[in-house]
Design an enzyme around this catalytic site. Structure first.
Site, short mmCIF file in Angstrom:
data_model
loop_
_atom_site.label_atom_id
_atom_site.label_comp_id
_atom_site.label_asym_id
_atom_site.label_seq_id
_atom_site.Cartn_x
_atom_site.Cartn_y
_atom_site.Cartn_z
N SER A 10 0.71 -1.43 -0.02
CA SER A 10 -0.03 -0.08 -0.02
C SER A 10 0.89 1.27 -0.02
O SER A 10 1.65 1.43 -1.11
CB SER A 10 -0.89 0.06 1.34
OG SER A 10 -1.89 0.78 1.02
N ASP A 35 -9.87 -4.79 -4.21
CA ASP A 35 -9.16 -3.74 -3.57
C ASP A 35 -9.50 -2.43 -4.35
O ASP A 35 -9.20 -2.43 -5.72
CB ASP A 35 -7.61 -4.02 -3.34
CG ASP A 35 -6.94 -2.98 -2.79
OD1 ASP A 35 -7.25 -1.76 -2.64
OD2 ASP A 35 -5.58 -3.30 -2.91
N HIS A 61 -7.64 -5.84 0.41
CA HIS A 61 -6.41 -5.04 0.90
C HIS A 61 -6.48 -4.88 2.23
O HIS A 61 -7.67 -4.69 3.05
CB HIS A 61 -6.59 -3.72 0.17
CG HIS A 61 -5.71 -2.60 0.53
ND1 HIS A 61 -4.79 -2.16 -0.38
CD2 HIS A 61 -5.24 -2.00 1.83
CE1 HIS A 61 -3.93 -1.40 0.21
NE2 HIS A 61 -4.07 -1.20 1.44
#
Length: 360
Positions: free
Chosen positions: A206, A301, A331
């Site tokens: 991320s 995600d 995610h």
């Protein structure tokens, strides 16, 4: 020095982790009473372990991160990561260290870090420098401890998890500069760290994946020795636009569109930062000559499409890239090695790509 925020789990946290770890060993079909009917969207079916886990997490949290006081938001993420971490993976070495980066520059700081090694000897090994996720605002070396332990054990290499400084206390580009300084320090002091200087990779998930990509661009642009490989999980790559996956998966799958709006607004200083390639590496003009990469995205995600677009940009520029969409995952699946067989499989695959990329 960066402030490492140690998290102390409660008895309730430990009980929830034990229950989620046990559930992670069950076949997905046995979780349907908890998970509910299969969730299907965009032609994909959500992993039942994650579907059940999302229900558990929703019961444990007091609201979305952006609606909580910052201290509580950080504690909430640490708790979620702990409960999904599974049984602790024991390694020969797990050592908290300090990276002496401050020097005479008042803008710099010494950074806390955690070094993992599968061997207790002075054997020289490849190294992955890992930058944790959390929207440049949350997360720590504790929240991603299980991920780093897994990669070190299964990869047979050392991992260095860096506690870079976070927003809002330290906004863009400070986290970028921290991560770049961390890589340069490790690269230039590889012998002292017991690291193979020719096999130093960077990676993260991320926001951490975002920072890893930028380290590669900046070292290439400076004509320096770059990382040998980049391991990118669900990377954030573009703050200037919202993709279709934001519209499709923006609610109900752990990371929400509102979460990302808050992360970005907390991290960046102005709208001009959104188009800076150090914040939005997808907008870089040149992708040639970057290190080889493995990019792993999650089907459910919001960041899926921009991560895959980044992989395609590198590939089109001649960079060796493996791109893998884990279609049933959310995610950030890297934090769920203890609760989802599919998440573990994704990490096993990524570790294999890392080993191939580093040639060992």
């Amino acid at each position: 020095m960066s402030g490492h925020r140690a998290y102390t789990p409660t008895t309730a946290d430990r009980l929830v982790r034990a229950a989620m770890t046990a559930a992670g060993r069950l076949p997905g079909g046995m979780l349907r009473p908890i998970a509910g009917s299969p969730r299907r969207l965009d032609g994909l079916t959500l992993d039942p372990h994650f579907q059940a886990g999302l229900r558990v997490i929703s019961l444990m949290t007091g609201g979305e991160y952006e609606d909580l006081p910052l201290k509580q938001a950080r504690e909430t993420l640490e708790r979620s990561a702990f409960t999904a971490s599974g049984d602790r993976i024991d390694l020969a070495v797990v050592e908290d260290i300090v990276l002496p980066l401050a020097g005479d520059d008042p803008a710099r700081a010494d950074l806390s870090a955690r070094l993992y090694s599968p061997v207790g000897t002075d054997e020289v090994l490849p190294l992955l420098i890992y930058f944790h996720g959390g929207g440049w605002t949350l997360g720590s070396i504790d929240s991603h401890d299980s991920t780093c332990r897994f990669i070190a054990r299964e990869g047979g290499l050392k991992v260095l998890s860096v506690d870079y400084r976070l927003a809002p206390e330290f906004t863009f580009p400070t986290p970028v500069e921290d991560c770049l300084a961390s890589f340069r320090y490790v690269r230039d002091n590889a012998v002292e760290l017991g690291v193979d200087a020719t096999r130093i990779a960077v990676g993260g998930d991320s926001a951490g994946g975002n920072l890893a990509t930028v380290v590669c661009h900046l070292t290439r642009d400076a004509a320096e020795t770059m990382p040998a490989f980049q391991l990118l999980f669900v990377p954030a790559t573009d703050m200037s636009a919202r993709t279709r996956s934001y519209e499709t998966f923006g609610e109900g799958f752990f990371l929400t569109r509102s979460n990302m709006d808050w992360y970005e607004e907390t991290y960046i200083r102005s709208d001009d930062d959104r188009t800076d390639p150090r914040a939005s590496p997808l907008l870089a003009e040149d992708f040639s000559g970057l290190p080889p990469a493995h990019v792993a995205t999650g089907g459910f995600d919001p960041l899926r499409d921009e991560g895959e677009a980044y992989a395609r940009k590198m590939s089109e520029a001649g960079v060796t890239v493996s791109l893998r969409r884990h279609s049933s995952l959310v995610h950030p699946f890297v934090n769920a090695v203890g609760t989802s067989p599919a998440a573990r499989a994704a990490l096993y695959e990524a570790v294999g790509a890392l080993r191939m990329g580093l040639g060992y």
